[in-house]
Design a protein around this motif. Structure first.
Motif, PDB file in Angstrom:
ATOM      1  N   LEU A 126       0.794  -1.226   0.000  1.00  0.00           N
ATOM      2  CA  LEU A 126       0.000   0.000   0.000  1.00  0.00           C
ATOM      3  C   LEU A 126       0.831   1.284   0.000  1.00  0.00           C
ATOM      4  O   LEU A 126       0.475   2.248  -0.706  1.00  0.00           O
ATOM      5  N   PRO A 127       1.952   1.367   0.745  1.00  0.00           N
ATOM      6  CA  PRO A 127       2.751   2.597   0.709  1.00  0.00           C
ATOM      7  C   PRO A 127       3.214   2.994  -0.686  1.00  0.00           C
ATOM      8  O   PRO A 127       3.387   4.195  -0.972  1.00  0.00           O
ATOM      9  N   ASN A 128       3.389   2.014  -1.564  1.00  0.00           N
ATOM     10  CA  ASN A 128       3.824   2.308  -2.927  1.00  0.00           C
ATOM     11  C   ASN A 128       2.736   2.992  -3.746  1.00  0.00           C
ATOM     12  O   ASN A 128       3.017   3.535  -4.821  1.00  0.00           O
ATOM     13  N   HIS A 129       1.518   2.961  -3.252  1.00  0.00           N
ATOM     14  CA  HIS A 129       0.409   3.657  -3.904  1.00  0.00           C
ATOM     15  C   HIS A 129       0.085   4.966  -3.187  1.00  0.00           C
ATOM     16  O   HIS A 129      -0.162   5.993  -3.828  1.00  0.00           O
ATOM     17  N   GLU A 159     -12.810   9.386   0.971  1.00  0.00           N
ATOM     18  CA  GLU A 159     -13.631   8.201   1.209  1.00  0.00           C
ATOM     19  C   GLU A 159     -12.798   6.925   1.087  1.00  0.00           C
ATOM     20  O   GLU A 159     -12.939   5.997   1.893  1.00  0.00           O
ATOM     21  N   VAL A 160     -11.920   6.866   0.105  1.00  0.00           N
ATOM     22  CA  VAL A 160     -11.057   5.697  -0.066  1.00  0.00           C
ATOM     23  C   VAL A 160     -10.109   5.547   1.125  1.00  0.00           C
ATOM     24  O   VAL A 160      -9.873   4.436   1.609  1.00  0.00           O
ATOM     25  N   LEU A 161      -9.575   6.666   1.606  1.00  0.00           N
ATOM     26  CA  LEU A 161      -8.661   6.602   2.747  1.00  0.00           C
ATOM     27  C   LEU A 161      -9.382   6.161   4.017  1.00  0.00           C
ATOM     28  O   LEU A 161      -8.818   5.417   4.826  1.00  0.00           O
ATOM     29  N   LEU A 162     -10.617   6.594   4.205  1.00  0.00           N
ATOM     30  CA  LEU A 162     -11.386   6.139   5.361  1.00  0.00           C
ATOM     31  C   LEU A 162     -11.518   4.614   5.343  1.00  0.00           C
ATOM     32  O   LEU A 162     -11.368   3.951   6.374  1.00  0.00           O
ATOM     33  N   SER A 170      -2.982   1.899  10.814  1.00  0.00           N
ATOM     34  CA  SER A 170      -1.702   2.608  10.823  1.00  0.00           C
ATOM     35  C   SER A 170      -1.212   2.984   9.424  1.00  0.00           C
ATOM     36  O   SER A 170      -0.083   3.462   9.276  1.00  0.00           O
ATOM     37  N   CYS A 171      -2.056   2.787   8.405  1.00  0.00           N
ATOM     38  CA  CYS A 171      -1.576   2.925   7.021  1.00  0.00           C
ATOM     39  C   CYS A 171      -1.135   4.345   6.665  1.00  0.00           C
ATOM     40  O   CYS A 171      -0.382   4.533   5.709  1.00  0.00           O
ATOM     41  N   LEU A 172      -1.586   5.346   7.394  1.00  0.00           N
ATOM     42  CA  LEU A 172      -1.208   6.726   7.085  1.00  0.00           C
ATOM     43  C   LEU A 172      -0.134   7.277   8.023  1.00  0.00           C
ATOM     44  O   LEU A 172       0.240   8.446   7.911  1.00  0.00           O
ATOM     45  N   ASP A 173       0.360   6.448   8.923  1.00  0.00           N
ATOM     46  CA  ASP A 173       1.297   6.942   9.936  1.00  0.00           C
ATOM     47  C   ASP A 173       2.578   7.511   9.342  1.00  0.00           C
ATOM     48  O   ASP A 173       3.208   8.389   9.950  1.00  0.00           O
ATOM     49  N   LEU A 178      -1.260  13.158   4.105  1.00  0.00           N
ATOM     50  CA  LEU A 178      -2.512  12.418   3.961  1.00  0.00           C
ATOM     51  C   LEU A 178      -3.223  12.273   5.303  1.00  0.00           C
ATOM     52  O   LEU A 178      -4.450  12.385   5.376  1.00  0.00           O
ATOM     53  N   LYS A 179      -2.451  12.050   6.357  1.00  0.00           N
ATOM     54  CA  LYS A 179      -3.052  11.930   7.680  1.00  0.00           C
ATOM     55  C   LYS A 179      -3.719  13.240   8.090  1.00  0.00           C
ATOM     56  O   LYS A 179      -4.843  13.251   8.603  1.00  0.00           O
TER      57      LYS A 179
END
Length: 211
Positions: A126-129, A159-162, A170-173, A178-179
């Motif tokens: 996911l971080p690569n996207h 909405e996608v990030l939610l 923790s995907c946005l840490d 983005l956070k």
């Protein structure tokens, strides 16, 4: 103008394809009515035959009918000054919306086809996207993807990030822009009211129950 009417298939009664539309209409102070089509009625074929591509969702704006979720978002963007201040900004917003759609399709494929076997791999990759959106957001310095106020692409990304934060909290840490964006959008008064509503909370994220 009374209000928007949104019609969608029963399995779309989620925060998915209609989620960004709901959030955008809420933030813009618009009223809308939702018409859910159940599976039995859909299988009769009468409604499907009236849909341009044989698909829902459908947005009715007065006597005007529109299909395809991103076309609907663009229509809402034009109607509510959420499509940039000029042609170049509009083109960049289109580009970002297409980028969000790419991420959404990867997410949907994992959720519906590869959840049990591919979830961990998806989260690892996911971080690569997300880093592409982080770079754009950080460069713009306004807290939005393009310009200095939310566009329809911002609502779609939000909405996608939610949904991804439910998948991996923790995907946005490691993505501060983005956070901050998610926090900023979540705090917008009309969006906060909508996200806190029972109507929103009762919606499943995906039609198959996986999240």
């Amino acid at each position: 103008f009374d209000c928007y009417h949104m019609k969608y298939f029963e399995l779309l009664f989620t925060t998915g394809r209609c989620g960004a539309m709901r959030i955008m209409m809420a933030d813009q102070g618009q009223e809308w009515k939702e018409i859910v089509v159940d599976f039995a009625d859909w299988m009769k074929g009468d409604l499907k035959a009236t849909c341009v591509f044989g698909q829902l969702p459908k947005l009715e704006d007065g006597g005007f009918a529109l299909y395809q979720s991103n076309a609907i978002l663009r229509h809402l963007g034009r109607n509510h000054d959420a499509y940039g201040k000029d042609g170049k900004e509009a083109a960049l917003i289109d580009m970002m919306c297409d980028g969000v759609e790419d991420l959404r399709l990867k997410y949907v494929k994992m959720i519906y086809q590869e959840y049990d076997t591919g979830k961990d791999v998806y989260i690892k990759d996911l971080p690569n996207h997300l880093d592409k959106f982080e770079a754009v957001m950080a460069k713009n310095k306004t807290g939005f993807l393009v310009g200095d106020k939310p566009s329809f692409a911002d609502y779609s990304l939000f909405e996608v990030l939610l949904n991804h934060l439910v998948l991996c909290s923790s995907c946005l840490d490691t993505f501060p822009s983005l956070k901050s964006f998610v926090e900023k959008m979540s705090a917008r008064p009309k969006i906060k009211t909508f996200l806190d509503s029972e109507a929103y909370k009762k919606l499943p994220i995906n039609g198959n129950g996986k999240q």
